[in-house]
Design an enzyme around this catalytic site. Structure first.
Site, PDB file in Angstrom:
ATOM      1  N   ASN A  45      42.859 -15.281  -2.017  1.00  0.00           N
ATOM      2  CA  ASN A  45      43.195 -16.345  -1.058  1.00  0.00           C
ATOM      3  C   ASN A  45      44.083 -17.411  -1.685  1.00  0.00           C
ATOM      4  O   ASN A  45      44.328 -18.453  -1.087  1.00  0.00           O
ATOM      5  CB  ASN A  45      41.916 -17.017  -0.556  1.00  0.00           C
ATOM      6  CG  ASN A  45      41.015 -16.050   0.173  1.00  0.00           C
ATOM      7  OD1 ASN A  45      41.477 -15.284   1.014  1.00  0.00           O
ATOM      8  ND2 ASN A  45      39.732 -16.067  -0.150  1.00  0.00           N
ATOM      9  N   HIS A 131      32.741 -18.707  10.163  1.00  0.00           N
ATOM     10  CA  HIS A 131      32.311 -18.447   8.786  1.00  0.00           C
ATOM     11  C   HIS A 131      30.817 -18.776   8.604  1.00  0.00           C
ATOM     12  O   HIS A 131      30.291 -19.691   9.238  1.00  0.00           O
ATOM     13  CB  HIS A 131      33.143 -19.347   7.870  1.00  0.00           C
ATOM     14  CG  HIS A 131      33.033 -19.030   6.414  1.00  0.00           C
ATOM     15  ND1 HIS A 131      32.109 -19.629   5.595  1.00  0.00           N
ATOM     16  CD2 HIS A 131      33.737 -18.183   5.630  1.00  0.00           C
ATOM     17  CE1 HIS A 131      32.254 -19.172   4.350  1.00  0.00           C
ATOM     18  NE2 HIS A 131      33.246 -18.291   4.351  1.00  0.00           N
ATOM     19  N   GLU A 177      37.247 -22.018  13.807  1.00  0.00           N
ATOM     20  CA  GLU A 177      38.201 -22.018  12.691  1.00  0.00           C
ATOM     21  C   GLU A 177      39.598 -22.036  13.291  1.00  0.00           C
ATOM     22  O   GLU A 177      39.772 -21.587  14.417  1.00  0.00           O
ATOM     23  CB  GLU A 177      38.013 -20.745  11.847  1.00  0.00           C
ATOM     24  CG  GLU A 177      36.660 -20.695  11.194  1.00  0.00           C
ATOM     25  CD  GLU A 177      36.408 -19.412  10.397  1.00  0.00           C
ATOM     26  OE1 GLU A 177      37.368 -18.703  10.055  1.00  0.00           O
ATOM     27  OE2 GLU A 177      35.234 -19.143  10.128  1.00  0.00           O
ATOM     28  N   SER A 181      38.902 -16.142   9.087  1.00  0.00           N
ATOM     29  CA  SER A 181      38.990 -15.684   7.697  1.00  0.00           C
ATOM     30  C   SER A 181      39.048 -14.172   7.544  1.00  0.00           C
ATOM     31  O   SER A 181      39.665 -13.675   6.622  1.00  0.00           O
ATOM     32  CB  SER A 181      37.817 -16.235   6.898  1.00  0.00           C
ATOM     33  OG  SER A 181      36.591 -15.763   7.420  1.00  0.00           O
ATOM     34  N   ASP A 206      37.719 -25.736  11.309  1.00  0.00           N
ATOM     35  CA  ASP A 206      37.810 -25.401   9.891  1.00  0.00           C
ATOM     36  C   ASP A 206      39.192 -24.795   9.611  1.00  0.00           C
ATOM     37  O   ASP A 206      39.523 -23.730  10.128  1.00  0.00           O
ATOM     38  CB  ASP A 206      36.689 -24.395   9.559  1.00  0.00           C
ATOM     39  CG  ASP A 206      36.614 -24.033   8.071  1.00  0.00           C
ATOM     40  OD1 ASP A 206      37.567 -24.364   7.333  1.00  0.00           O
ATOM     41  OD2 ASP A 206      35.616 -23.417   7.666  1.00  0.00           O
ATOM     42  N   HIS A 209      41.942 -21.357   6.105  1.00  0.00           N
ATOM     43  CA  HIS A 209      43.021 -20.387   5.856  1.00  0.00           C
ATOM     44  C   HIS A 209      44.353 -20.795   6.477  1.00  0.00           C
ATOM     45  O   HIS A 209      45.294 -20.009   6.497  1.00  0.00           O
ATOM     46  CB  HIS A 209      42.609 -19.002   6.360  1.00  0.00           C
ATOM     47  CG  HIS A 209      41.461 -18.449   5.594  1.00  0.00           C
ATOM     48  ND1 HIS A 209      41.627 -17.761   4.408  1.00  0.00           N
ATOM     49  CD2 HIS A 209      40.127 -18.534   5.805  1.00  0.00           C
ATOM     50  CE1 HIS A 209      40.435 -17.425   3.939  1.00  0.00           C
ATOM     51  NE2 HIS A 209      39.513 -17.888   4.764  1.00  0.00           N
ATOM     52  N   LYS A 240      41.426 -22.254  -1.427  1.00  0.00           N
ATOM     53  CA  LYS A 240      42.253 -21.134  -0.958  1.00  0.00           C
ATOM     54  C   LYS A 240      43.714 -21.438  -1.330  1.00  0.00           C
ATOM     55  O   LYS A 240      44.046 -21.390  -2.503  1.00  0.00           O
ATOM     56  CB  LYS A 240      42.029 -20.934   0.543  1.00  0.00           C
ATOM     57  CG  LYS A 240      40.531 -20.837   0.898  1.00  0.00           C
ATOM     58  CD  LYS A 240      40.027 -19.443   1.161  1.00  0.00           C
ATOM     59  CE  LYS A 240      38.543 -19.263   0.978  1.00  0.00           C
ATOM     60  NZ  LYS A 240      37.705 -19.543   2.135  1.00  0.00           N
TER      61      LYS A 240
HETATM   62  C1  LIG Z   1      36.188 -19.709   2.154  1.00  0.00           C
HETATM   63  C2  LIG Z   1      35.793 -20.411   3.400  1.00  0.00           C
HETATM   64  C3  LIG Z   1      34.937 -21.505   3.357  1.00  0.00           C
HETATM   65  C4  LIG Z   1      34.220 -21.915   2.094  1.00  0.00           C
HETATM   66  O1  LIG Z   1      35.040 -22.567   1.223  1.00  0.00           O
HETATM   67  P1  LIG Z   1      34.649 -22.595  -0.336  1.00  0.00           P
HETATM   68  O2  LIG Z   1      35.424 -23.735  -0.856  1.00  0.00           O
HETATM   69  O3  LIG Z   1      35.061 -21.289  -0.887  1.00  0.00           O
HETATM   70  O4  LIG Z   1      33.168 -22.821  -0.388  1.00  0.00           O
HETATM   71  C5  LIG Z   1      34.689 -22.186   4.522  1.00  0.00           C
HETATM   72  N1  LIG Z   1      35.225 -21.797   5.690  1.00  0.00           N
HETATM   73  C6  LIG Z   1      36.032 -20.718   5.770  1.00  0.00           C
HETATM   74  C7  LIG Z   1      36.596 -20.340   7.087  1.00  0.00           C
HETATM   75  C8  LIG Z   1      36.335 -19.990   4.637  1.00  0.00           C
HETATM   76  O5  LIG Z   1      37.095 -18.911   4.718  1.00  0.00           O
END
Ligand SMILES: *Cc1c(COP(=O)(O)O)cnc(C)c1O
Length: 413
Positions: A45, A131, A177, A181, A206, A209, A240
């Site tokens: 990522n 997620h 999101e 993801s 969120d 990505h 990421k």
């Molecule tokens: C990876 C991810 C997270 C978690 O983030 P980290 O910093 O790795 O704990 C949260 N939400 C989504 C959509 C993700 O893909």
């Protein structure tokens, strides 16, 4: 003690669901060596390759010299250094919000925010593909949870209707999101925001990505769609495209001030190392320079090149603009053998299976990065074309029934 746990492991192994850590060696993040085999990495990522960028490494190194390795206590005791505050100011500005708060991970952000702000008289409505950290945060809050089928606006609306009129929720939260993801498609954010005119709810999105990938300077999908003011809470991760570690929430100053008091993953956890904050700050600054823009253009060039070469059958209508390209295969074992098939062609494409995705929706998850060049993309596309030919042999009579697999094109629901 071990007997019982051995049995659980045995069952996982039997179902093809046993996961194991494997040591990966890499000098550049792009070429991997796994069990002494050399592979190209299609599983990271680190979309912009920033985790090894000298600007970030230098910023972290300098902070290490100045602050040492650990931060010593929680942010509320003596753990807040100037660099933590600089980073939060930079994130707030980058995301167009009044204030931001950082956490030790994206996971800790989701659980801290949802548990900290949502009460048990509230209703949280989540997209089915949210997620795990959003689901866990929602459960911790003890609110009433409802889930709508992925991107299904009609079902979201009927749940809002139910929450307002029947359930008479104290407060309603919609959680999604911006770029999903595991599927790489995007939420229908404009339509969700339109629903705000008819139903009272707060919206948490969120951008894990989307940041670094979409929008002007990589500010994310919300910025690209000009919805910054309509999305009440924006969360994301620095692990990421930003190439570092840690998570953040951007919102109003009031929300941030309340979270400083209420988010348990913030209050009861040691402050992230200042070196991490310094590196993340360097990443956010870099994104806003001409160099950042040029790295982001390389990523988009890789995405476009791959889209024009990847087998039609593996392309999906909903896959437009993210760096995530899922190859839907269906069965767990099929995804595992596809991953082996790709590895034999020097492509590391992780198989993603239950419980990360539903049982019948195992897949390869390919992520493109700015570091992938033309040759590597050609190699990946050829391997996928071979994979397709193996899975779907061109016979006039399709006796194997492959075409009925929930593969390739049937993702949207
Ligand atoms: C990876 C991810 C997270 C978690 O983030 P980290 O910093 O790795 O704990 C949260 N939400 C989504 C959509 C993700 O893909």
């Amino acid at each position: 003690m071990n007997h019982e746990f051995d049995e659980q492991l045995r069952q996982l192994r039997q179902k093809g669901l046993m996961r194991q850590l494997r040591q990966v060696q890499t000098a550049d993040g792009l070429q991997l060596s796994i069990a002494r085999k050399d592979l190209i990495n299609w599983g990271s990522n680190d979309y912009l390759g920033l985790s090894r960028h000298p600007a970030l490494v230098d910023a972290a190194t300098e902070a290490l010299g100045q602050y040492g390795v650990g931060s010593g206590s929680s942010r509320l005791i003596t753990g807040t250094s100037p660099v933590h505050e600089e980073l939060e100011t930079a994130i707030a500005m980058f995301k167009g919000k009044e204030a931001a708060l950082t956490f030790s991970s994206g996971y800790a952000t989701a659980t801290g925010v949802l548990n900290g702000l949502v009460g048990k008289e509230d209703v949280i409505i989540l997209d089915k593909l949210c997620h795990a950290c959003l689901i866990d945060g929602a459960k911790l809050s003890r609110a009433t949870l409802r889930v709508f089928p992925h991107n299904h606006m009609g079902r979201l609306e009927s749940l809002l209707e139910w929450a307002v009129n029947e359930h008479q929720a104290r407060r309603i939260w919609v959680v999604t999101e911006s770029v999903f993801s595991m599927d790489g498609d995007t939420a229908h954010l404009s339509e969700i925001v339109e629903l705000k005119q008819r139903y009272p709810f707060l919206l948490l999105v969120d951008e894990a990505h989307a940041v670094g990938v979409l929008g002007h300077q990589g500010r994310g999908l919300i910025h690209q769609l000009r919805l910054t003011d309509e999305v009440d809470l924006i969360m994301g991760t620095m692990s990421k495209a930003l190439g570092v570690s840690g998570g953040y929430l951007a919102s109003t100053r009031t929300v941030v001030d309340l979270l400083v008091n209420r988010a348990r993953s913030f209050v009861y956890s040691t402050a992230p190392p200042p070196s991490m904050a310094a590196a993340a700050l360097a990443a956010i600054r870099l994104l806003q320079t001409a160099e950042g823009e040029s790295i982001r253009r390389s990523l988009h060039a890789a995405m476009d090149a791959f889209a024009s070469l990847a087998p039609e059958r593996f392309q999906r209508r909903s896959w437009k603009q993210s760096a995530i390209f899922p190859v839907l295969l269906g069965e767990t074992r099929l995804a595992l053998s596809a991953a082996k098939f790709m590895a034999a062609r020097r492509c590391f494409c992780p198989a993603i299976r239950y419980p990360t995705v539903p049982k019948d929706r195992a897949r390869l998850r390919i992520s493109l990065t700015a570091a992938h060049g033309k040759d590597q993309i050609d190699q990946l596309a050829s391997a996928l074309i071979e994979l397709e030919a193996t899975l779907f042999p061109a016979e006039p009579e399709n006796e194997s029934g492959w075409e009925d697999e929930p593969a390739a094109s049937s993702q949207e629901s």
